[in-house]
Design a protein around this motif. Structure first.
Motif, PDB file in Angstrom:
ATOM      1  N   LEU A 160       0.235  -1.264   0.646  1.00  0.00           N
ATOM      2  CA  LEU A 160       0.105  -0.051   0.205  1.00  0.00           C
ATOM      3  C   LEU A 160       0.813   0.749  -0.451  1.00  0.00           C
ATOM      4  CD1 LEU A 160      -2.786  -1.349   2.749  1.00  0.00           C
ATOM      5  CD2 LEU A 160      -2.943  -0.551   0.054  1.00  0.00           C
ATOM      6  N   MET A 161       1.929   0.938   0.325  1.00  0.00           N
ATOM      7  CA  MET A 161       3.097   2.216   0.591  1.00  0.00           C
ATOM      8  C   MET A 161       4.239   2.029  -0.925  1.00  0.00           C
ATOM      9  SD  MET A 161       4.136   2.840   4.562  1.00  0.00           S
ATOM     10  CE  MET A 161       3.838   1.056   4.997  1.00  0.00           C
ATOM     11  N   THR A 162       3.775   1.487  -1.599  1.00  0.00           N
ATOM     12  CA  THR A 162       4.886   0.529  -2.839  1.00  0.00           C
ATOM     13  C   THR A 162       3.869   1.210  -3.943  1.00  0.00           C
ATOM     14  OG1 THR A 162       6.554  -0.132  -1.549  1.00  0.00           O
ATOM     15  CG2 THR A 162       6.091  -0.035  -3.830  1.00  0.00           C
TER      16      THR A 162
ATOM     17  N   THR B  41       7.621   9.401  -3.743  1.00  0.00           N
ATOM     18  CA  THR B  41       7.403   7.944  -4.132  1.00  0.00           C
ATOM     19  C   THR B  41       5.878   7.316  -3.080  1.00  0.00           C
ATOM     20  OG1 THR B  41       8.945   7.435  -5.734  1.00  0.00           O
ATOM     21  CG2 THR B  41       7.725   5.712  -4.308  1.00  0.00           C
ATOM     22  N   LEU B  42       6.161   7.952  -1.775  1.00  0.00           N
ATOM     23  CA  LEU B  42       5.744   7.114  -0.836  1.00  0.00           C
ATOM     24  C   LEU B  42       4.193   7.842  -0.388  1.00  0.00           C
ATOM     25  CD1 LEU B  42       5.579   5.250   1.493  1.00  0.00           C
ATOM     26  CD2 LEU B  42       6.494   7.181   2.865  1.00  0.00           C
TER      27      LEU B  42
ATOM     28  N   VAL C  96      -0.272   6.822   8.650  1.00  0.00           N
ATOM     29  CA  VAL C  96      -0.624   5.397   7.490  1.00  0.00           C
ATOM     30  C   VAL C  96      -0.563   4.868   8.726  1.00  0.00           C
ATOM     31  CG1 VAL C  96       0.577   3.960   6.288  1.00  0.00           C
ATOM     32  CG2 VAL C  96      -0.488   6.112   5.379  1.00  0.00           C
ATOM     33  N   ALA C  97       1.122   4.921   9.909  1.00  0.00           N
ATOM     34  CA  ALA C  97       0.906   3.577  11.227  1.00  0.00           C
ATOM     35  C   ALA C  97      -0.147   3.604  12.055  1.00  0.00           C
ATOM     36  CB  ALA C  97       2.176   3.682  11.617  1.00  0.00           C
ATOM     37  N   LEU C  98      -0.925   4.635  12.158  1.00  0.00           N
ATOM     38  CA  LEU C  98      -1.952   4.154  13.274  1.00  0.00           C
ATOM     39  C   LEU C  98      -3.142   3.840  12.370  1.00  0.00           C
ATOM     40  CD1 LEU C  98      -1.813   7.988  15.283  1.00  0.00           C
ATOM     41  CD2 LEU C  98      -1.580   6.174  15.757  1.00  0.00           C
TER      42      LEU C  98
END
Length: 744
Positions: free
Chosen positions: A544-546, A609-610, A637-639
């Motif tokens: 999802l982050m790529t 990119t992210l 995103v981490a949460l």
């Protein structure tokens, strides 16, 4: 006997009777932990080879009876009735024999062959209690073996008798007890009807089924109604008639009469020479003497806080070096993989998605291990029960029950628990309102999944105050949970508090073997979760982050900017300048300046990119709202990942900063990356810690809340209520800190 002979043995007993200690002593490392099918109650199994027999032992949940008022009682009873073990090793506390034998009588009424382990005879002897095991065996008509589980005394004799009885493969012979003139005639009639209709006899003895109808046992009655509705209705009518008669004549119910007669039977068994007490009844024993200090109204809470702080101090001090070693190991592994895998998606997946993701979680194994060891020690000594006792007065002030304390502790009241068993622990609460309020607020505790996140942020921004910060966060979580419980009990769950009754087990010195087994069981669950669920979800969030990848036009623009800088340098320096991790020392001022500009372009490309990825777009969309709490898009995103499992917060942050930080960050731990990032400071870190502490429970806990409450609406309420509370409190902390000029 043949080497292939295998027998199923159940270990049953009251909580704190030494059952699990005996199980660990017999099975050692040859055991595994799982859950009963369809139920999240823990199931322990182990194997012991003895004289050519394979004894497969199952450690049943600790329970005081088989009346199925709680999930533990239901699980224990179903296992005995449905799995039909060859025999039960019933462990009883020799110093509390009368109470412990109540479960024994119920097992004997089922008809299962029993070997009685008369445990903790040393503790009984220290109180002047001597028990004639041979006479007790004669009266109960079962083998009775004196034992001391923690030291192994009597273990060999117990195994010999167990193997002997198991090999005999005895048939089930239910114990017959008279329940008095009011119940016996109806009980006999019901037993005859049940036997004549072959009603549920594949599972239970006829007389036992009749007793369950008289006790209004919901599970047995529902099962009976499915098998033979007509007979089940007739049995219910007979039970109702007896209940009505007893209510009119004695103002009591059949289950109370049945319990009284069971205790009367036990009393008769123990009379005339079975139990001798040579000491005065008013003597204060060691546990009582300790409790005069440790549960004192004034000194008890102070000692509790000191113990809690000592746990954190020892945990962080002793785990610091191993955590640093593991961090260095994963950092080295990451750098090595970058040298052997060509740049591209595969390298990104291995380094950023797996090593930086899962490695960040696994790095904290030493911390988790030390914390679990401390909790196991406090549990096994009997001190945690005293904590529940002392906090009962506090909990009643907030509209909760004393039993809520154990749910909080199990959930992470002393950091390192888990909210799933904590929510399940609310089954002991009889009041529906108190139960709901407890299971909705227990996830505010600092579970083992949150602990590595806190440890990482503390290491980055409060490196000299590890223990103090964890102590503060623990107190904060209790205050927040109790405050939220008070709000819930004032509004949607109004009602009076119910009385609290708790049996305090005697203090015991745990065995090292038992502590190590308990610690390893919990630590292994953490490792297994990191190697399976967290790994899979880390890869998912890496994707999802790529993706989608940065458009070729933008990538070409970044490359053109690099080439423009390189074109201004001598040709012999261009190739070396493009190598990752080039040292700045020894370069000329002009070349070093060009190198820094290229690194800045690399970081800008990685960040673009992210930001272009699916996860980046979601995180940036939320930034308008979360900026009030100090959270930027990577944190968002981490949460979001933390909704699935709190461990993912570390792995996702690690991946996000690995993907978005270019090779300048290669070889840096996540703590160092955050500490060196100018966007981060202590205020933002503390706001994030508080938000993570309070916001929505993980997916497994939410599912458990829905199951335990019996309604999906309470699970959804937990998601919304907890997240809203977390946002408001963290925003107040961050904005208040900015107003006061805090943030350095």
């Amino acid at each position: 006997m043949t080497a292939s002979a295998e027998y199923l043995i159940a270990l049953a007993g009251n909580p704190n009777c030494g059952k699990t200690t005996l199980f660990n002593a017999i099975t050692g490392a040859r055991q595994h932990v799982g859950n009963y099918p369809g139920i999240t109650v823990e199931k322990k199994e182990g194997v012991h080879l003895f004289n050519g027999l394979k004894l497969r032992l199952v450690d049943l949940p600790g329970t005081y009876s088989l009346t199925a008022y709680s999930m533990e009682e239901l699980v224990a009873r179903d296992f005995l009735a449905l799995e039909r073990p060859q025999l039960v090793i019933n462990i009883v506390d020799a110093s509390n024999l009368e109470r412990n034998l109540y479960l024994t009588i119920q097992i004997l009424e089922l008809g299962i062959p029993v070997v009685l382990a008369l445990n903790m005879v040393d503790a009984a002897a220290s109180r002047g209690i001597e028990i004639d095991a041979e006479e007790l065996s004669r009266r109960l008509q079962i083998p009775v073996i004196p034992t001391v589980a923690r030291s192994g005394t009597g273990k060999l004799e117990l195994l010999e008798k167990t193997a002997e009885v198991a090999a005999e493969n005895r048939s089930w012979k239910p114990l017959h007890i008279s329940y008095g003139a009011d119940i016996d005639p109806v009980l006999d009639q019901m037993e005859t009807d049940i036997a004549g209709s072959d009603f549920l006899l594949d599972f239970y003895p006829a007389r036992w089924i009749a007793l369950k109808y008289l006790e209004a046992d919901e599970q047995v009655i529902n099962k009976g109604a499915e098998v033979n509705p007509e007979l089940s209705s007739r049995l219910e009518a007979l039970a109702d008639h007896v209940a009505e008669h007893l209510q009119k004549t004695l103002e009591t119910y059949p289950e109370a009469i049945i319990a009284d007669h069971r205790y009367g039977f036990i009393s008769a068994v123990l009379k005339a020479g079975v139990v001798h007490n040579s000491q005065r009844s008013d003597r204060l024993y060691l546990s009582d003497q300790l409790d005069q200090v440790l549960t004192n109204r004034f000194f008890g809470p102070l000692i509790m806080l000191v113990i809690l702080y000592a746990v954190y101090k020892a945990t962080f001090d002793y785990s610091a070096l191993p955590v640093e070693w593991l961090n260095a190991g994963f950092t080295t592994l990451s750098a090595w993989m970058q040298t052997i895998i060509p740049p591209g998606l595969l390298q990104s997946l291995i380094v950023s998605g797996i090593i930086d993701g899962v490695g960040g979680v696994l790095s904290f194994i030493p911390l988790i291990l030390f914390m679990f060891f401390a909790i196991a020690f406090l549990e096994d000594t009997g001190y945690l029960a005293r904590v529940a006792y002392m906090l009962d007065r506090v909990f009643r002030t907030f509209g909760l029950h004393g039993s809520s304390v154990m749910a909080y502790i199990v959930s992470g009241g002393i950091a390192g628990g888990c909210a799933v068993p904590g929510v399940m622990a609310t089954r002991t609460l009889r009041s529906p309102r108190e139960r709901l309020a407890t299971l909705l607020t227990a996830p505010f505790m600092n579970c083992g999944a949150k602990l590595p996140v806190f440890a990482m942020l503390i290491a980055a921004f409060f490196p000299a105050r590890h223990a103090q910060m964890m102590f503060l966060l623990t107190i904060f979580s209790w205050i927040a949970a109790l405050s939220m419980a008070r709000i819930i009990r004032w509004t949607i769950l109004r009602g009076p508090s119910t009385p609290f009754l708790l049996e305090l087990p005697p203090y015991r010195m745990p065995t090292l073997k038992g502590l190590l087994i308990h610690t390893w069981e919990r630590t292994w669950q953490y490792i297994r979760k990191a190697g399976t669920i967290i790994l899979a979800l880390s890869i998912l969030f890496w994707a999802l982050m790529t993706f989608p990848l940065l458009p070729d036009a933008r990538k070409s623009q970044f490359e053109a900017d690099r080439q423009q800088i390189l074109s201004q340098l001598p040709e012999d320096t261009r190739t070396s300048l493009m190598q990752p991790g080039i040292a700045q020392d020894g370069l000329t001022r002009e070349i070093a300046k060009a190198s820094q500009r290229i690194r800045a372009i690399d970081r800008a490309e990685s960040e673009a990119t992210l930001q272009h990825s699916y996860a980046g777009r979601i995180g940036m969309a939320l930034e308008t709202l979360t900026q009030w709490s100090g959270f930027e898009w990577r944190t968002n995103v981490a949460l979001l990942a933390g909704f699935a499992a709190k461990e993912l917060i570390i792995s996702t942050l690690g991946t996000a900063y690995s993907l978005g930080g270019a090779d300048l960050d290669a070889g840096m731990s996540l703590s160092r990356r955050l500490a060196s990032d100018p966007q981060w400071n202590r205020l933002r870190a503390f706001s994030l810690i508080v938000f993570i502490m309070l916001y929505a429970p993980c997916l497994a806990t939410v599912t458990c809340i829905a199951k335990e409450s019996g309604a999906v609406k309470w699970a959804l309420f937990s998601l919304a209520f907890n997240t809203t509370a977390a946002y408001l409190i963290s925003a107040a902390i961050y904005q208040g800190g900015l107003w006061m000029g805090i943030g350095g």
